[in-house]
Design a protein around this motif. Structure first.
Motif, PDB file in Angstrom:
ATOM      1  N   SER A  24       0.843  -1.192   0.000  1.00  0.00           N
ATOM      2  CA  SER A  24       0.000   0.000   0.000  1.00  0.00           C
ATOM      3  C   SER A  24       0.881   1.244   0.000  1.00  0.00           C
ATOM      4  CB  SER A  24      -0.910   0.008   1.224  1.00  0.00           C
ATOM      5  OG  SER A  24      -0.165   0.300   2.394  1.00  0.00           O
ATOM      6  N   ILE A  25       0.308   2.328  -0.430  1.00  0.00           N
ATOM      7  CA  ILE A  25       1.074   3.577  -0.513  1.00  0.00           C
ATOM      8  C   ILE A  25       1.560   4.013   0.872  1.00  0.00           C
ATOM      9  CG2 ILE A  25       0.876   6.057  -1.040  1.00  0.00           C
ATOM     10  CD1 ILE A  25      -0.938   5.205  -3.408  1.00  0.00           C
ATOM     11  N   GLU A  26       0.717   3.879   1.878  1.00  0.00           N
ATOM     12  CA  GLU A  26       1.123   4.289   3.226  1.00  0.00           C
ATOM     13  C   GLU A  26       2.261   3.425   3.756  1.00  0.00           C
ATOM     14  OE1 GLU A  26       0.171   7.023   4.952  1.00  0.00           O
ATOM     15  OE2 GLU A  26      -0.762   7.496   3.030  1.00  0.00           O
ATOM     16  N   LEU A  28       4.468   1.784   1.937  1.00  0.00           N
ATOM     17  CA  LEU A  28       5.654   2.123   1.150  1.00  0.00           C
ATOM     18  C   LEU A  28       6.303   3.403   1.662  1.00  0.00           C
ATOM     19  CD1 LEU A  28       4.265   1.271  -2.401  1.00  0.00           C
ATOM     20  CD2 LEU A  28       6.188   0.123  -1.301  1.00  0.00           C
ATOM     21  N   LYS A  29       5.484   4.388   1.999  1.00  0.00           N
ATOM     22  CA  LYS A  29       6.025   5.657   2.517  1.00  0.00           C
ATOM     23  C   LYS A  29       6.739   5.443   3.847  1.00  0.00           C
ATOM     24  CE  LYS A  29       2.939   9.000   2.415  1.00  0.00           C
ATOM     25  NZ  LYS A  29       1.561   9.587   2.439  1.00  0.00           N
ATOM     26  N   ASP A 107       3.093   2.173 -10.227  1.00  0.00           N
ATOM     27  CA  ASP A 107       2.165   3.280  -9.982  1.00  0.00           C
ATOM     28  C   ASP A 107       2.066   3.611  -8.499  1.00  0.00           C
ATOM     29  OD1 ASP A 107       1.682   3.490 -12.677  1.00  0.00           O
ATOM     30  OD2 ASP A 107      -0.136   2.273 -12.641  1.00  0.00           O
ATOM     31  N   GLN A 108       2.039   2.581  -7.631  1.00  0.00           N
ATOM     32  CA  GLN A 108       1.968   2.842  -6.195  1.00  0.00           C
ATOM     33  C   GLN A 108       3.193   3.601  -5.707  1.00  0.00           C
ATOM     34  OE1 GLN A 108       1.184  -0.113  -7.775  1.00  0.00           O
ATOM     35  NE2 GLN A 108       0.423  -1.570  -6.237  1.00  0.00           N
ATOM     36  N   VAL A 109       4.373   3.164  -6.157  1.00  0.00           N
ATOM     37  CA  VAL A 109       5.607   3.822  -5.723  1.00  0.00           C
ATOM     38  C   VAL A 109       5.668   5.245  -6.273  1.00  0.00           C
ATOM     39  CG1 VAL A 109       8.129   3.792  -5.948  1.00  0.00           C
ATOM     40  CG2 VAL A 109       6.893   1.686  -5.368  1.00  0.00           C
ATOM     41  N   ASN A 110       5.236   5.411  -7.502  1.00  0.00           N
ATOM     42  CA  ASN A 110       5.211   6.756  -8.096  1.00  0.00           C
ATOM     43  C   ASN A 110       4.338   7.687  -7.247  1.00  0.00           C
ATOM     44  OD1 ASN A 110       5.797   8.727 -10.036  1.00  0.00           O
ATOM     45  ND2 ASN A 110       3.944   8.260 -11.204  1.00  0.00           N
ATOM     46  N   GLN A 111       3.182   7.196  -6.862  1.00  0.00           N
ATOM     47  CA  GLN A 111       2.282   8.008  -6.042  1.00  0.00           C
ATOM     48  C   GLN A 111       2.878   8.258  -4.655  1.00  0.00           C
ATOM     49  OE1 GLN A 111      -0.430   9.609  -6.975  1.00  0.00           O
ATOM     50  NE2 GLN A 111      -0.631  10.492  -4.927  1.00  0.00           N
ATOM     51  N   ALA A 112       3.477   7.233  -4.065  1.00  0.00           N
ATOM     52  CA  ALA A 112       4.088   7.400  -2.745  1.00  0.00           C
ATOM     53  C   ALA A 112       5.186   8.459  -2.781  1.00  0.00           C
ATOM     54  CB  ALA A 112       4.659   6.056  -2.270  1.00  0.00           C
ATOM     55  N   GLU A 115       3.700  11.924  -2.933  1.00  0.00           N
ATOM     56  CA  GLU A 115       3.183  12.362  -1.640  1.00  0.00           C
ATOM     57  C   GLU A 115       4.307  12.726  -0.682  1.00  0.00           C
ATOM     58  OE1 GLU A 115       0.276   9.679  -0.035  1.00  0.00           O
ATOM     59  OE2 GLU A 115      -0.861   9.577  -1.919  1.00  0.00           O
TER      60      GLU A 115
END
Length: 843
Positions: A24-26, A28-29, A107-112, A115
């Protein structure tokens, strides 16, 4: 949550999910922030871009590890039959983007990263590329590792962890300048050292025969030097599978790296002498072998990595309780060209000298273990080692090769009685002058399979280069046409094209490239052709901007992008391309108002440091470009750009923008080529000779979608047999004569007629690669190219159909062929277990 260095906002707490390697993006962050803090030891305000890259790389690697460990555990538990792919080169390319694609989390990592206030594309650019290969050979090995993992085939890649890879290339005054490639200077987050699995390799010394403790006479090798090999492992993840195989590269170290006695005596250099000498083995990719020291180091590299690898395999078998007698059932070893062929006598030595097998037992295992891929039709590229050097460095191996040769020549005598000349031709020892060990012949005798890498190449091996061995062992010979991975060379490098494909045919083609055939249903759709052209134009604009920023040259985005990007060699004939540029320039000078299809000629590639003629061709390209690009008569209709430091990362920018792919090697010289496949897969149309895999590309895409030029292989042979006279072609063709005369006069060298004299003299006197004979056909075909490019719809259709019909050239197809035809190996499914399950055995 912003974490840029100039951010005033502190790091915020992020909810920790139960799964510490979640996607999940959270999650990964949070993982990214943890790795920046705990691995890099930095907080955002002082972190460099490289720190951010490293933190992201470790975040992604953590998500590979469960798959990697599950894969290793499954192979260990099942004692799975395994492909050991031995190669002196692995040109892997950057790993971060590829792993994001294969994990399915781009895409998830790109979004993370967005953010967190970071740009994923900038972090991808930060990665140092491991330049552990020269070109096609090493890149093929990398594509095959990708496909082996994607197809869930148990495999190990074995090679050398060169501290310095292929040089970085700069251009000074038009000349290539080599700069040390320090790819490890900032660390490599993708590898894990395994010092507990280190092995020792012997070099030099002599052999003795004496009785062992049981009274049996044995040969003992007493070496002058022992070098330690330390394995470094990199996970190779398949595309959207749970399989993560291993690339195991060996680093050389001294057994004892510090001589305390020498240091205590004041001999500070002597104290670390062994460390320096030993580490030289894995110091640099392909040291120049023009000197005796260079030859010795190359041979040391070869025995070093094959000996380490074979001992590693015996360790694995012991750990899996597989008897050594079953070596050929547990492992199939693929020799990627002749560099690892010394593995054949090394396996014999290990089985006989260290594991007490009889000769017949050991030879039976060896012959069933090895398969050999030949990669060249150039006689000078078939490795030979002087007996004096080989015997000094590997005395026991030379004894074994002599015995293999004696027994092999007896076989030849039985099959071809009284053919003394055949014995001379086929002997593993070349006796024609200074005596040499013929490594390709050794590979043929010691392997159960011999394959070429394109249909024409295999045919020429059988008819010419290895004809005697084909007559001796016809059952061993087969063809395996090379392939490329669509994951790196489309999904990663050409997202615009992939988005368009996805909108029309889905994404099944990523794992089955034949699915691209569905594009043919859209080729007559005007709207789709418009979208195709718009997509290509956007990609070209990116390259125009890149060229401007790196070279200062302004390029016309509406011109045809005519690209030749590959290793520099006379047989690849970059200078034939230059003759075309000069011909177009001469036409403009004769008539400044002539109608010329605008072209941008892009070149990329490196010349071997000791290859003067190839470096002179690079200088010629830059010198011609200097004149053409500045001449007001040209008016931006022609531009010549040399893009320095060609690499995998660089290629990913260039292939998608290409419209014309130059594949113009002399027929019968290129084994296969893979650049030709990468260009066509991205929509470029090929202008090429009937050489290597060009033949099969032509068959697949259709003659109407390929610009064919030049002599055939048969015509090349016939012309040389008749007595080829390049001077006659020069005299009879006014355009050819003017192009050569302009070079010879100093027109492109500030009036200096001597600068390019060696090149001109070679073309007019010898012309080994027959530029003069192919010039007119090439020029006339280029005129057809110009005419076709003006017909926008025709060109677009050709581009679409080239992509649609490239299914055969996936490395997945190549690997399936290897598996089915002679590896005889099946996929192994990997279940993705939770970490606690995988480690339950500890409790």
């Amino acid at each position: 949550m912003q974490i840029l260095p100039n951010s005033s906002e502190p790091l915020k707490e992020v909810r920790v999910e139960d799964d510490r390697t979640g996607l999940s993006i959270e999650t990964l962050k949070r993982a990214f922030a943890d790795n920046l803090f705990y691995i890099q030891g930095k907080f955002p305000e002082i972190a460099s871009r490289n720190d951010f890259y490293m933190a992201l790389a470790y975040t992604v690697r953590d998500r590979l590890l469960r798959r990697w460990l599950n894969t290793a555990e499954t192979y260990t538990r099942n004692a799975s039959r395994t492909v050991a792919y031995m190669s002196a080169e692995f040109l892997m390319g950057p790993q971060l983007g590829n792993n994001l694609i294969n994990l399915g989390i781009y895409d998830q990592v790109n979004q993370a990263m967005k953010e967190l206030g970071l740009d994923l594309e900038e972090l991808l650019e930060e990665e140092e590329e491991p330049g552990l290969g020269n070109g096609g050979l090493g890149r093929l090995a990398a594509c095959y590792l990708d496909s082996l993992a994607t197809l869930e085939i148990p495999s190990l890649g074995y090679g050398i962890r060169y501290e310095f890879g292929i040089f970085e290339q700069d251009i000074k005054d038009g000349w290539q300048v080599e700069i040390t490639d320090k790819w490890l200077s900032a660390g490599n987050p993708w590898e894990l050292p395994r010092p507990e699995w280190s092995v020792e390799v012997k070099l030099g010394g002599h052999t003795e025969m004496r009785a062992d403790e049981h009274g049996h006479f044995k040969v003992y090798w007493l070496p002058d030097k022992i070098v330690k090999g330390i394995p470094y492992d990199t996970p190779i993840l398949g595309y959207k599978t749970n399989t993560a195989n291993t690339l195991r590269l060996w680093k050389a170290e001294a057994v004892e790296s510090f001589d305390f006695y020498a240091f205590d005596s004041g001999d500070y250099l002597g104290a670390v002498h062994q460390k320096t000498v030993s580490e030289n083995i894995s110091k640099v990719l392909y040291p120049n072998d023009n000197s005796a020291q260079g030859k010795e180091l190359r041979l040391a590299q070869q025995i070093f990595f094959v000996s380490c690898s074979l001992k590693d395999m015996t360790r694995i078998m012991a750990g899996q309780n597989v008897p050594l007698e079953q070596f050929a059932d547990k492992f199939v070893i693929q020799l990627n060209d002749t560099h690892p062929s010394v593995a054949i006598p090394e396996l014999m030595r290990l089985l006989i000298d260290e594991h007490n097998m009889t000769w017949d037992q050991a030879w039976g295992i060896t012959k069933k273990t090895f398969a050999y891929t030949n990669h060249t039709l150039l006689p000078e590229a078939l490795e030979r080692w002087p007996i004096s050097l080989f015997g000094r460095m590997l005395p026991r191996h030379l004894e074994i090769i002599y015995e293999i040769n004696n027994r092999f020549l007896d076989e030849v005598r039985m099959k071809f009685p009284d053919d003394v000349d055949r014995l001379r031709r086929m002997s593993l020892i070349d006796e024609s002058g200074e005596r040499y060990v013929r490594m390709a012949f050794l590979a043929c005798v010691g392997s159960y399979s011999i394959n070429g890498v394109a249909a024409l190449h295999t045919e020429l091996l059988q008819k010419d280069v290895l004809h005697d061995f084909y007559e001796m062992y016809p059952e061993k010979f087969n063809n395996k046409t090379n392939g490329i991975t669509p994951r790196r060379f489309m999904v990663l490098s050409n997202p615009r094209l992939c988005k368009l494909l996805h909108s029309k045919i889905g994404d099944e083609w990523v794992k089955n490239l034949y699915e691209l055939r569905k594009l043919e249903g859209f080729v007559d759709d005007p709207e789709f052709r418009h979208q195709w052209r718009q997509m290509k134009q956007e990609i070209k604009q990116d390259v125009v901007d890149y060229i401007k920023s790196t070279t200062g040259i302004n390029v016309n985005v509406n011109s045809m992008f005519d690209i030749q990007a590959k290793r520099f060699h006379e047989y690849k004939r970059q200078h034939l391309n230059v003759l075309h540029i000069i011909t177009l320039y001469n036409r403009i000078k004769a008539n400044p108002n002539i109608e010329i299809t605008p072209r941008t000629f892009l070149f990329g590639g490196k010349a071997a440091p000791g290859y003067y003629m190839a470096k002179l061709i690079i200088k010629l390209i830059n010198s011609v470009g200097d004149i053409v690009n500045r001449d007001p008569d040209v008016r931006d209709r022609l531009k010549v750009v040399f893009l320095k430091d060609f690499s995998v990362k660089f290629a990913q920018k260039i292939y998608p923008a290409a419209e014309l792919s130059e594949q113009i090697s002399t027929a019968g010289k290129e084994a296969s080529g893979t650049g030709n496949m990468k260009f066509a897969l991205n929509g470029a149309i090929t202008i090429g000779t009937l050489d290597g895999a060009n033949v099969e590309i032509l068959e697949e895409v259709g003659a109407e979608n390929f610009f064919l030029c030049g002599l055939t292989t048969e015509e090349v042979y016939a012309l040389k047999a008749k007595g080829y006279k390049p001077w006659e072609y020069y005299k009879k063709d006014p355009e050819l004569k003017l192009a050569i005369d302009r070079i010879a006069s100093g027109f492109f060298s500030h009036g200096d007629p001597n600068l390019f004299k060696p090149l001109v003299d070679h073309l007019l006197g010898n012309d080994q690669y027959m530029l003069m004979a192919d010039y007119r056909s090439y020029i006339d075909t280029q005129d057809e190219v110009s005419q076709a490019y003006r017909d926008i719809d025709r060109w677009t259709r050709m581009s679409i159909l080239n992509v649609a019909r490239m299914g055969k050239f996936s490395s997945d197809r190549s690997i399936r062929d290897y598996c089915e035809d002679f590896w005889k190996i099946q996929p192994v499914k990997i279940d993705l277990k939770q970490y606690v399950e995988a480690t339950a055995i500890l409790h």
